[in-house]
Enzyme design. Structure first.
Site, PDB file in Angstrom:
ATOM      1  N   PHE A 156      47.745   5.008 -93.782  1.00  0.00           N
ATOM      2  CA  PHE A 156      47.954   6.354 -93.248  1.00  0.00           C
ATOM      3  C   PHE A 156      49.190   6.460 -92.370  1.00  0.00           C
ATOM      4  O   PHE A 156      49.664   7.543 -92.079  1.00  0.00           O
ATOM      5  CB  PHE A 156      46.713   6.858 -92.491  1.00  0.00           C
ATOM      6  CG  PHE A 156      46.254   5.963 -91.366  1.00  0.00           C
ATOM      7  CD1 PHE A 156      46.846   6.023 -90.121  1.00  0.00           C
ATOM      8  CD2 PHE A 156      45.209   5.077 -91.570  1.00  0.00           C
ATOM      9  CE1 PHE A 156      46.420   5.210 -89.083  1.00  0.00           C
ATOM     10  CE2 PHE A 156      44.767   4.256 -90.547  1.00  0.00           C
ATOM     11  CZ  PHE A 156      45.373   4.317 -89.295  1.00  0.00           C
ATOM     12  N   ILE A 174      44.970   5.168 -78.899  1.00  0.00           N
ATOM     13  CA  ILE A 174      43.508   5.050 -78.929  1.00  0.00           C
ATOM     14  C   ILE A 174      43.059   3.758 -78.237  1.00  0.00           C
ATOM     15  O   ILE A 174      43.790   2.762 -78.225  1.00  0.00           O
ATOM     16  CB  ILE A 174      42.972   5.104 -80.372  1.00  0.00           C
ATOM     17  CG1 ILE A 174      43.642   4.061 -81.259  1.00  0.00           C
ATOM     18  CG2 ILE A 174      43.132   6.497 -80.961  1.00  0.00           C
ATOM     19  CD1 ILE A 174      43.079   3.967 -82.652  1.00  0.00           C
ATOM     20  N   TYR A 200      38.936   7.327 -83.571  1.00  0.00           N
ATOM     21  CA  TYR A 200      38.842   8.784 -83.610  1.00  0.00           C
ATOM     22  C   TYR A 200      37.416   9.296 -83.718  1.00  0.00           C
ATOM     23  O   TYR A 200      37.200  10.495 -83.881  1.00  0.00           O
ATOM     24  CB  TYR A 200      39.686   9.323 -84.762  1.00  0.00           C
ATOM     25  CG  TYR A 200      41.157   9.127 -84.517  1.00  0.00           C
ATOM     26  CD1 TYR A 200      41.837   9.930 -83.609  1.00  0.00           C
ATOM     27  CD2 TYR A 200      41.860   8.118 -85.156  1.00  0.00           C
ATOM     28  CE1 TYR A 200      43.181   9.746 -83.352  1.00  0.00           C
ATOM     29  CE2 TYR A 200      43.205   7.919 -84.914  1.00  0.00           C
ATOM     30  CZ  TYR A 200      43.863   8.728 -84.006  1.00  0.00           C
ATOM     31  OH  TYR A 200      45.195   8.529 -83.755  1.00  0.00           O
TER      32      TYR A 200
END
Length: 255
Positions: A156, A174, A200
């Protein structure tokens, strides 16, 4: 039903119920232009709900023209509600399957003798140990190369593929990514296996990272910029991981 009302209004502007093929004045032109703009997203939205676009437009047209309805008006709401309930149940089932699949993957990965698993579920593997002596702290910036992928191999985002390292605060990404960075020295290459609650979570990110997704990052730590980020300057919000159509716009923001 608010969403349905919005869609109906959009269809009103995109079908030929009121559209003028001969644009004779400014109002006609503006109405047609706005209809075209709204229609840009309408097809995808209707498709995402699994609706038949032809039947959707037919139903709207029949109601607006007060023609004979194919379904009695007193049954419309119950039919729509039943359908949306079915969609919700399917989405919940898909979510459960996604979470179980990712959880099972991490449990299997944990068996790898080269993988270190922390108490919070974060996993990492040392591919190469760097010669540096210091590790970055929460208030430092780092220069890294990275490649982010999912458990099915879907990439991604990748600074490696772009050929340009990324620079960002350790505390600006994150939690799972930050925690692995804090264990690395310059010159090291780690692979981080980040469970969704350190990534996430249940919301996912973009169109590629679904809720409950385990994130796999190959991380190369190239440089530590010590003490360059104050608490006020740090990025405190998690930035959506770039997908293929956002890489350039978010080149130096990730996770």
């Amino acid at each position: 039903m608010k969403r349905i009302t919005t869609i109906l209004l959009s269809v009103l502007l995109t079908t030929n119920i009121f559209a003028q093929k001969n644009l004779s004045n400014e109002l006609d032109s503006a109405s047609y232009a706005i209809g075209c703009i709204i229609a840009t997203n309408m097809a995808d939205e209707i498709s995402s709900m699994g609706l038949s676009q032809d039947m959707f437009i037919n139903g709207f047209s029949d109601m607006m023209k007060k023609e004979k309805m194919s379904i009695p008006t007193d049954q419309l709401h119950s039919i729509a509600e039943k359908y949306f309930k079915k969609i919700q149940q399917n989405e919940e089932a898909d979510m459960q399957e996604q979470c179980l699949k990712n959880s099972d993957w991490l449990l299997e990965n944990k068996k790898n003798k080269d993988v270190v698993t922390l108490e919070n579920g974060l996993q990492y593997k040392i591919v190469k140990k760097g010669d540096g002596k210091e590790t970055p702290t929460n208030n430092d910036q780092v220069v890294v190369h990275y490649k982010g992928s999912l458990i099915d191999g879907t990439v991604f985002d990748s600074s490696i593929d772009r050929g340009e390292p990324a620079t960002f605060p350790v505390n600006g990404v994150i939690p799972g990514f930050s925690q692995v960075l804090e264990r690395m020295t310059v010159g090291s290459t780690y692979i981080a296996y980040i469970p969704s609650d350190l990534g996430y979570g249940m919301r996912g990110a973009g169109s590629v990272i679904k809720p409950c997704s385990t994130l796999i990052f190959e991380i190369q730590l190239l440089e530590i910029k010590k003490g360059n980020v104050s608490t006020e300057e740090a990025i405190t919000e998690e930035v959506e991981a770039p997908t293929s159509d956002k890489k350039q716009a978010k080149k130096n923001k990730k996770k």
